[in-house]
Design an enzyme around this catalytic site. Structure first.
Site, short mmCIF file in Angstrom:
data_model
loop_
_atom_site.label_atom_id
_atom_site.label_comp_id
_atom_site.label_asym_id
_atom_site.label_seq_id
_atom_site.Cartn_x
_atom_site.Cartn_y
_atom_site.Cartn_z
N HIS A 15 18.60 -22.81 50.79
CA HIS A 15 17.28 -22.32 51.17
C HIS A 15 17.26 -20.81 51.13
O HIS A 15 18.19 -20.19 50.61
CB HIS A 15 16.87 -22.89 52.54
CG HIS A 15 17.81 -22.53 53.64
ND1 HIS A 15 17.67 -21.37 54.35
CD2 HIS A 15 18.89 -23.17 54.13
CE1 HIS A 15 18.63 -21.32 55.25
NE2 HIS A 15 19.39 -22.39 55.14
N ALA A 16 16.21 -20.21 51.68
CA ALA A 16 15.97 -18.78 51.41
C ALA A 16 17.17 -17.88 51.65
O ALA A 16 17.54 -17.10 50.79
CB ALA A 16 14.79 -18.31 52.25
#
Lengths: 88, 584
Positions: A15-16
């Site tokens: 994820h980010a």
């Protein structure tokens, strides 16, 4: 050219934040780096590319590095993916 | 359909993103739509168009760096990293190269080239099966919108000009919008989109701004200046509330704020009665990430680290290295406090899911079957890899080992031998570990509680697991409606077993704790103190309240209450005594 496959060990997937760390890691190298998941391939230095791969926990990522420092790319990716195993 | 009267009260349900109550007038933050016009750029203007785009990106970057500095000052480094992802999107080849390519090759305007590039990335993310990745499309959209605003030469809307307490209403908020809410009059916010994992929700939580997200069309249903209440506890937004409702919410907000201030003050205070009896108040965790949570709540260490989590969500058994990384992290981050690591407490069915098919068969009665230490002793390879990992991690902090589901002395000895043999193995390999590591067990099977005087001689500590102890002692499955009324934590048999366990431990000079749900029950706390338990371990969120309860008690009173209870430990009498104690 070197090609190697890693498993995404982060419980939340790439994820980010891990994706950001991955891009920052790769930006230090001159080599061209491509990431492949199944039949989708993206630029390893593109955060959006990596996010669109949606590499979830347990998925296999093939890395193709090409350039003078390609061995360095693989070494730091090895470290990156091992350290990710222990993040949530 | 009738149009609601202008000032009619309306209630919206959304997702609670950050707790707290905000009351104020609606301030609508406009939203930029990314649909922009397309026009052709004459060949001689292409170069200028590219520089216009580059300038907009540079301005956006400057704005983001400013936001990052602000977050850094307010919340510290880990939050400032959120902006890092935005900066990376900004520098992404998809924007820095592809947009420029579209401008030069297709000779389209910068706005159009940008919106196409963003729309493409958003579309791909939208198709993701995982909610987290789907949510990330908002980050890409946010960055796109920021650049677009700079391209169009818009002044960013400022929340710092607010002149009265306001509730911010928007379709979506970027982290930079959210960080500006620390501005004086932004009381809370309500947005159409967003989930619990959005950056904005994370920031709102850390900034302690009440927020409700996922309200679908709140931004189109509220007019500027409407009176609003944002209830971040329940995820409710009330528009045009009546004065009575506003008063009620004001009172509730004040009470909650007072409570929070009280609890914060408590955080660094010891769990100690008025007359100076000190207990160790620890917390139970499932994952390393919870450690910061328990420290924030003022717990003194991890009283129970349930390692089962490590076995979940994976396709194969965890390696020794996997275990080690988890334990080292917890041991380090909880310092100077200790962590009690409970060895695996899973049933055979779980092993099957992990591809460990070696003679695991389904059991007719798993609660009386192969689980806890029984399973560990049967599959010693599994057990030893976990033990070695715990031992290796013990150099990083104060680590203790605890075995679950021990039924008697033989099992405890056998498990302890496994620890000693792993120690020998590490010594030979010259791998460092804490030679004085404490090894204890859970008292959760009645047979162990009945031979606790023997166990206390050989264990370094004991912790009473009340959930299982009550179920096994009373032969009651508490999720079975037919018998759940028989599940009585204060049954005389349970009190007697706890009493015996504490007495045996103290006679042997050992400490004893409790890590079941019973330890968190405010009514029961005085009895547990009176029974002289040395440590209580509860879920992190219950720590502050329990600490407050302990600090309001007198140990002498607890002692007297417990003596009365033990004299006649029937249910009615215990309830009567507790009632009298509460109203004393």
């Amino acid at each position: 050219m070197i090609e190697r496959t890693f498993t995404v060990q982060n419980k939340m997937g790439l994820h980010a934040r891990p994706a950001a760390m991955l891009v920052q890691t790769l930006q230090k190298f001159d080599s061209q780096v491509r990431l492949r998941k199944e039949d989708q391939e993206v630029d390893g230095k593109s955060i959006m590319g990596i996010l669109t791969l949606t590499a979830e926990y347990g998925s296999a990522l093939t890395v193709i590095a090409e350039g003078m420092d390609e061995q360095g790319v693989m070494d730091s990716l090895e470290r990156f993916f091992t350290s990710q195993a222990h993040e949530e | 359909m009738t149009v609601p009267a202008a000032d009619e009260t309306r209630v919206f349900k959304g997702i609670s993103a950050s707790p707290g109550i905000a009351i104020g007038r609606a301030f609508l933050l406009e939203d930029m739509d990314l649909a922009v016009g397309r026009w052709m750029v004459p060949p001689e203007a292409v170069k200028a168009e590219v520089s216009r785009f580059r300038a907009a990106v540079a301005d956006t970057r400057k704005e983001m760096l400013g936001t990052q500095q602000k977050i850094l000052k307010l919340l510290g480094k880990s939050h400032a990293n959120l902006i890092e992802a935005y900066l990376l999107i900004l520098e992404d080849p998809l924007i820095s190269k592809d947009v420029v390519k579209a401008i030069t090759q297709n000779r389209v305007n910068a706005e159009y080239a940008l919106s196409e590039a963003v729309a493409g990335a958003v579309k791909t993310l939208e198709a993701a099966s995982d909610e987290y990745f789907r949510e990330r499309r908002h980050d890409v959209l946010d960055v796109g919108r920021k650049i677009l605003l700079h391209l169009l030469g818009h002044e960013p809307q400022s929340l710092e000009d607010l002149s009265e307490p306001s509730v911010i209403v928007a379709r979506n908020l970027t982290p930079s919008d959210t960080i500006h809410m620390k501005a004086q009059f932004a009381e809370g916010f309500a947005t159409d989109i967003g989930g619990r994992t959005s950056h904005t929700a994370i920031l709102a939580n850390s900034l302690e701004i009440p927020a409700v997200v996922g309200l679908h069309e709140i931004s189109r249903r509220v007019r500027p200046g409407d009176m609003m209440i944002v209830d971040g506890h329940t995820g409710t937004v009330i528009v045009n509330p009546t004065p009575d409702v506003i008063d009620n919410y004001r009172r509730e907000r004040d009470i909650r704020q007072q409570e929070r201030r009280d609890l914060e003050r408590l955080r660094d205070q010891p769990a100690q009665t008025k007359d100076g009896r000190r207990v160790v108040l620890a917390a139970n965790i499932d994952a390393p990430s919870e450690v910061k949570n328990i420290l924030a709540n003022g717990a003194e260490g991890v009283g129970l680290y349930r390692t089962e989590f490590i076995y979940l969500n994976r396709k194969e058994l965890p390696s020794e290295e996997d275990h080690y990384q988890f334990y080292a992290k917890v041991a380090q981050s909880v310092l100077p406090h200790p962590v009690i690591i409970r060895t695996l407490d899973i049933g055979g069915d779980k092993l099957l899911d992990l591809g460990f098919s070696q003679d695991t068969k389904s059991e007719p009665n798993p609660f009386l079957g192969l689980r806890g230490i029984r399973l560990a002793l049967k599959h010693e390879d599994l057990f030893r890899s976990q033990l070695r990992a715990i031992l290796r991690a013990s150099v990083h902090g104060k680590v203790r080992i605890m075995f679950p589901m021990v039924s008697g002395l033989e099992e405890f000895r056998q498990a302890k031998r496994a620890v000693e043999s792993c120690m020998e193995e590490l010594r030979q390999k010259k791998v460092p570990f804490d030679e004085k590591i404490e090894v204890g067990l859970m008292i959760e099977i009645p047979s162990a509680a009945l031979v606790v005087d023997y166990l206390a001689q050989e264990a370094d500590f004991m912790s009473i697991g009340t959930n299982d102890l009550i179920q096994y002692t009373l032969a009651v499955d508490r999720v079975n409606d037919e018998v759940s009324h028989l599940y009585e934590p204060l049954h005389p048999a349970i009190l007697r077993l706890i009493h015996q366990t504490v007495a045996a431990a103290h006679a042997a000079g050992k400490w004893v704790g409790m890590c079941g749900e019973m330890a968190a029950d405010a009514d029961v706390t005085p009895i547990l103190l009176g029974l002289e338990l040395d440590e209580l371990s509860v879920s992190p969120s219950l720590v502050p309240k329990l600490k407050k309860n302990i600090r309001d008690l007198n140990f002498a009173d607890c002692k007297a209450l417990t003596q009365d209870v033990m004299k006649d430990p029937t249910r009615d009498n215990v309830q009567k005594l507790l009632r009298r104690f509460r109203n004393r």
